[in-house]
Design a protein around this motif. Structure first.
Motif, mmCIF file in Angstrom:
data_model
loop_
_atom_site.group_PDB
_atom_site.id
_atom_site.type_symbol
_atom_site.label_atom_id
_atom_site.label_comp_id
_atom_site.label_asym_id
_atom_site.label_seq_id
_atom_site.Cartn_x
_atom_site.Cartn_y
_atom_site.Cartn_z
ATOM 1 N N ASP A 128 1.395 4.588 -0.887
ATOM 2 C CA ASP A 128 1.191 5.919 -0.316
ATOM 3 C C ASP A 128 0.607 5.883 1.092
ATOM 4 O O ASP A 128 1.098 6.554 1.988
ATOM 5 C CB ASP A 128 0.294 6.767 -1.219
ATOM 6 N N THR A 129 -0.435 5.094 1.281
ATOM 7 C CA THR A 129 -1.086 5.105 2.591
ATOM 8 C C THR A 129 -0.199 4.549 3.687
ATOM 9 O O THR A 129 -0.164 5.072 4.791
ATOM 10 C CB THR A 129 -2.425 4.330 2.551
ATOM 11 N N HIS A 152 0.848 -1.200 0.000
ATOM 12 C CA HIS A 152 0.000 0.000 0.000
ATOM 13 C C HIS A 152 0.879 1.243 0.000
ATOM 14 O O HIS A 152 0.928 1.966 0.994
ATOM 15 C CB HIS A 152 -0.891 0.028 1.238
ATOM 16 N N ILE A 207 2.684 7.056 4.609
ATOM 17 C CA ILE A 207 2.179 8.195 5.383
ATOM 18 C C ILE A 207 1.778 7.735 6.783
ATOM 19 O O ILE A 207 2.040 8.407 7.776
ATOM 20 C CB ILE A 207 1.001 8.863 4.643
ATOM 21 N N GLN A 208 1.175 6.562 6.852
ATOM 22 C CA GLN A 208 0.724 6.006 8.124
ATOM 23 C C GLN A 208 1.888 5.798 9.097
ATOM 24 O O GLN A 208 1.755 5.998 10.290
ATOM 25 C CB GLN A 208 0.040 4.674 7.827
ATOM 26 N N ASP A 253 -4.754 -1.472 10.482
ATOM 27 C CA ASP A 253 -5.004 -1.240 9.066
ATOM 28 C C ASP A 253 -5.632 -2.478 8.431
ATOM 29 O O ASP A 253 -6.584 -2.374 7.662
ATOM 30 C CB ASP A 253 -3.698 -0.874 8.357
ATOM 31 N N LYS A 284 -9.429 -2.797 6.783
ATOM 32 C CA LYS A 284 -9.646 -3.241 5.405
ATOM 33 C C LYS A 284 -10.568 -4.454 5.354
ATOM 34 O O LYS A 284 -11.410 -4.559 4.473
ATOM 35 C CB LYS A 284 -8.311 -3.505 4.726
#
Length: 160
Positions: free
Chosen positions: A68-69, A66, A72-73, A140, A144
């Motif tokens: 980008d997420t 994943h 950033i996370q 996360d 999901k």
């Protein structure tokens, strides 16, 4: 072998637009190389090295899945880990320096007993950091799974 794996992870991160990820991976390599050069307490540091590798592997895997997420996370955790590893390298190298002067032998004796305690504290701190990474990953994943279940089983069908 850990250093080789860490360098491979770091090389793979070079194309990422996230400097904090590159920073923590590079710092992990520096930490592992520092431990490899140690003359004292190297065996005691193995757990720290293994935990460090586990953390950067978690970050790498999450970013691959994943991009980008995940990056950033993990920003705050990556910055925290990088700072901890930098402080750890400084502490480890300063403990390796030989004291000079009249009381050098006494300082060496006092320092050696204290080092084991410090390594235990460092291990505990790194385990806390690893737990934070694992918690973020688990949260996360749970989110999901919940999203997928919501799409597969809309709430209106559950009540019927």
């Amino acid at each position: 072998m850990m250093i080789f794996n860490a360098k491979a992870i770091t090389a793979g991160a070079e194309s990422l637009p996230f400097p904090y990820v590159k920073g923590v991976f590079g710092t992990a390599v520096f930490f592992l190389e520092t431990v490899e050069r140690l003359q004292k307490n190297r065996e005691n540091m193995k757990e720290l090295c293994a935990d460090t590798m586990e953390i950067i592997t978690i970050v790498r895997d999450r970013i691959l899945a994943h991009t980008d997420t995940a990056a950033i996370q993990f920003k705050a955790q990556c910055e925290e880990l990088e700072s901890f590893l930098t402080d750890l390298v400084e502490a480890v190298t300063s403990r390796q320096r030989r004291p000079r002067g009249f009381s050098a032998v006494g300082k060496e004796i006092l320092k050696s007993g204290n080092t084991t305690d410090k390594i235990v504290r460092w291990c505990n701190r790194l385990r806390d950091v690893r737990s934070n990474f694992m918690l973020m990953t688990t949260m996360d994943t749970n989110f999901k799974v919940d999203k997928v279940l919501t799409v597969i089983l809309p709430s209106t069908n559950l009540l019927a």
